[in-house]
Design a protein around this motif. Structure first.
Motif, PDB file in Angstrom:
ATOM      1  N   MET A  13       0.902  -1.266   0.129  1.00  0.00           N
ATOM      2  CA  MET A  13       0.066   0.032   0.110  1.00  0.00           C
ATOM      3  C   MET A  13       0.903   1.217  -0.019  1.00  0.00           C
ATOM      4  SD  MET A  13      -1.250  -0.022   3.969  1.00  0.00           S
ATOM      5  CE  MET A  13      -2.356   1.625   3.509  1.00  0.00           C
ATOM      6  N   LEU A  21       1.443  12.495   3.654  1.00  0.00           N
ATOM      7  CA  LEU A  21       2.347  11.871   4.534  1.00  0.00           C
ATOM      8  C   LEU A  21       3.813  12.098   3.820  1.00  0.00           C
ATOM      9  CD1 LEU A  21       2.871  10.245   7.164  1.00  0.00           C
ATOM     10  CD2 LEU A  21       2.417   8.343   5.667  1.00  0.00           C
ATOM     11  N   TYR A  47      13.067   6.169   0.080  1.00  0.00           N
ATOM     12  CA  TYR A  47      11.372   6.376   0.678  1.00  0.00           C
ATOM     13  C   TYR A  47      10.477   5.419  -0.386  1.00  0.00           C
ATOM     14  CZ  TYR A  47       7.092   8.176   1.703  1.00  0.00           C
ATOM     15  OH  TYR A  47       5.635   8.568   2.219  1.00  0.00           O
ATOM     16  N   ASP A  48      10.610   5.750  -1.623  1.00  0.00           N
ATOM     17  CA  ASP A  48       9.791   4.783  -2.591  1.00  0.00           C
ATOM     18  C   ASP A  48      10.033   3.423  -2.271  1.00  0.00           C
ATOM     19  OD1 ASP A  48       8.629   7.289  -3.366  1.00  0.00           O
ATOM     20  OD2 ASP A  48      10.059   7.407  -5.157  1.00  0.00           O
ATOM     21  N   ALA A 101       8.717   2.764   1.964  1.00  0.00           N
ATOM     22  CA  ALA A 101       7.554   3.250   2.491  1.00  0.00           C
ATOM     23  C   ALA A 101       6.401   2.516   2.181  1.00  0.00           C
ATOM     24  CB  ALA A 101       7.354   4.661   2.159  1.00  0.00           C
ATOM     25  N   PRO A 102       6.062   1.655   1.130  1.00  0.00           N
ATOM     26  CA  PRO A 102       4.953   1.139   1.122  1.00  0.00           C
ATOM     27  C   PRO A 102       4.901  -0.376   1.934  1.00  0.00           C
ATOM     28  CG  PRO A 102       5.549   1.722  -0.950  1.00  0.00           C
ATOM     29  CD  PRO A 102       6.501   2.083  -0.104  1.00  0.00           C
ATOM     30  N   LEU A 133       4.670   0.646   5.608  1.00  0.00           N
ATOM     31  CA  LEU A 133       3.285   1.150   6.176  1.00  0.00           C
ATOM     32  C   LEU A 133       2.439  -0.099   6.307  1.00  0.00           C
ATOM     33  CD1 LEU A 133       1.609   3.846   6.699  1.00  0.00           C
ATOM     34  CD2 LEU A 133       0.795   3.677   4.461  1.00  0.00           C
ATOM     35  N   ARG A 135       0.553  -0.880   9.613  1.00  0.00           N
ATOM     36  CA  ARG A 135      -0.806  -0.930   9.509  1.00  0.00           C
ATOM     37  C   ARG A 135      -1.171  -2.222  10.162  1.00  0.00           C
ATOM     38  NH1 ARG A 135      -4.727   1.018   5.582  1.00  0.00           N
ATOM     39  NH2 ARG A 135      -5.883  -0.315   6.631  1.00  0.00           N
ATOM     40  N   GLU A 187       1.017   5.578  10.147  1.00  0.00           N
ATOM     41  CA  GLU A 187       1.627   6.828   9.393  1.00  0.00           C
ATOM     42  C   GLU A 187       2.619   7.460  10.472  1.00  0.00           C
ATOM     43  OE1 GLU A 187      -2.034   7.797   6.426  1.00  0.00           O
ATOM     44  OE2 GLU A 187      -1.581   9.198   7.874  1.00  0.00           O
ATOM     45  N   LEU A 216       5.533   5.396  10.554  1.00  0.00           N
ATOM     46  CA  LEU A 216       6.401   5.387   9.160  1.00  0.00           C
ATOM     47  C   LEU A 216       7.556   6.741   9.158  1.00  0.00           C
ATOM     48  CD1 LEU A 216       6.743   4.116   6.367  1.00  0.00           C
ATOM     49  CD2 LEU A 216       5.032   6.016   5.751  1.00  0.00           C
TER      50      LEU A 216
END
Lengths: 217, 181
Positions: A1, A7, B16-17, B20-21, B24, B28, B38, B41
């Motif tokens: 996701m 953010l 980050y790219d 991050a997913p 996160l 979650r 968030e 993160l």
């Protein structure tokens, strides 16, 4: 996701605003801290009288100090350096440092006692409390330096890594204490030179959990 | 990461790219709250940013990031013991849509199954659950998961396998029961 765009913008903004140290900056700061720790310890050692060979044979002093130095350097390297990973040493490695360092050092001292039986003589009134205090004082410098350098840098086993650093700081201090203390009786060595490592292990473990671990803000 | 550690600020975007997913999604699952995930993160990336100068050339960045994230998540959950084991309906609604809209009964069944998996996972011992999640859900390699958890790769394999077997036994039995009805 995928994280939401706001953010992402927030994180990028924080990162942009917060300046992080560069590699050269970190290396310079680490050097300064280590040099300060070594100089402080050396000054304190000189102030407290420096080296005392006493009735110990010189070969005995050379042998024990060499052994302490080798073990202390290896223990410090294992406890402080991270190897090739950002996550630090494995639990087994740190545990080995904590357990084996005092055992190996005490065994080394006993070996030299066996080689020079005259060093087994007990010194009434010198059970080792002064050496214990001296070891703790000398170990405080490297321990504080190592804790400062590695603060908030241990995502895994911060407590165990701290305990290993405590033991290695005790081993480093033990080199100087071995030069300073003329008594080689095993009971004295155990209380004055080895027991401080156990105390420093506890102190280092607590410091590691408090300072070296990563904490949410 | 190496470029970023050397002081190239523009490389942060790539770091980050890439991370991050996955991070996160991990947060979650652990917090079951989007706002908390968030926040974690953000804190993880700030820790990476602060520690970038100490990054060892050639070191594994994914395991490092997950280890930082895991430590932060543990710290937060200690501070806030209130944890909901299953994602709320509102959060499920906010999940990104798939390319084919599922039928309502498929959606209900998928949600029930997801809830059941979450419940069963929550019942497993922490060591097994974490190993299973890192390997099966976050896509970490066995070696990376072992580094994050601070144990041997064999231990990770064993724990993930035990978790998998436990889930299969429980959910498989329930599925068979329903099918016979």
């Amino acid at each position: 996701m995928n994280p939401p765009g706001d953010l992402r913008a927030k994180i990028f903004d924080h990162v942009k605003r917060e300046r992080s140290p560069t590699r050269s900056g970190v290396a310079a700061r680490t050097s300064v801290v280590l040099v300060a720790a070594v100089v402080s310890a050396a000054v304190l050692f000189a102030h407290l009288g420096g080296m005392h060979v006493g009735p110990r044979p010189i070969a005995y002093v050379c042998g024990t100090v060499t052994g302490w130095s080798i073990v202390a350097v290896i223990a410090t390297w294992l406890a402080f350096a991270r190897g090739r990973t950002m996550l630090g040493r494995s639990r087994g490695c740190l545990f080995a440092v904590v357990v084996l360092t005092p055992v190996v050092l005490f065994a080394w001292m006993l070996l030299w006692n066996a080689r020079y039986p005259e060093t087994l003589t007990a010194w009434p009134g010198r059970i080792g409390l002064r050496c214990l205090a001296f070891t703790m004082t000398m170990a405080a410098w490297p321990l504080v330096a190592l804790a400062y350098i590695r603060r908030e840098r241990d995502p895994i086993h911060p407590g165990l890594a701290g305990a290993a650093r405590g033991v290695s700081a005790g081993a480093l201090a033990g080199i100087v204490v071995d030069l300073w203390c003329p008594i080689a009786n095993p009971a004295h060595v155990l209380l004055g030179h080895i027991v401080p490592m156990a105390i420093l292990m506890t102190v280092g473990g607590a410091a590691g959990r408090l300072l070296a671990g990563i904490r949410a803000r | 990461m190496e470029r970023y550690a050397m002081g190239d600020d523009a490389a942060f975007e790539e770091v980050y790219d890439a991370l991050a997913p996955r991070l996160l999604a991990y947060f979650r699952r652990h917090t079951c709250r989007l706002d908390r995930a968030e926040d974690l993160l953000q804190q993880t990336f700030l820790q990476i940013h602060r520690g970038r100068a100490s990054f060892l050339p050639g070191a594994e960045v994914t395991a490092w990031a997950f280890a930082i994230g895991r430590r932060l998540a543990i710290d937060v959950s200690r501070k806030d013991r209130r944890q909901v084991p299953v994602a709320s309906a509102e959060e499920v609604e906010r999940a990104p849509p798939s390319s084919r809209e599922p039928l309502p009964d498929e959606l209900v069944r998928a949600r029930q199954l997801a809830s059941q998996v979450e419940r069963e996972l929550a019942r497993l011992p922490d060591a097994q659950r974490l190993a299973f999640e890192l390997v099966k859900q976050d896509g970490l390699s066995i070696a990376e998961a072992a580094a994050v958890l601070g144990c041997t790769p064999t231990a990770v394999k064993l724990r993930a396998h035990r978790a998998y077997e436990a889930l299969r036994a429980t959910i498989g039995a329930a599925y068979e029961e329903k099918r016979q009805l």
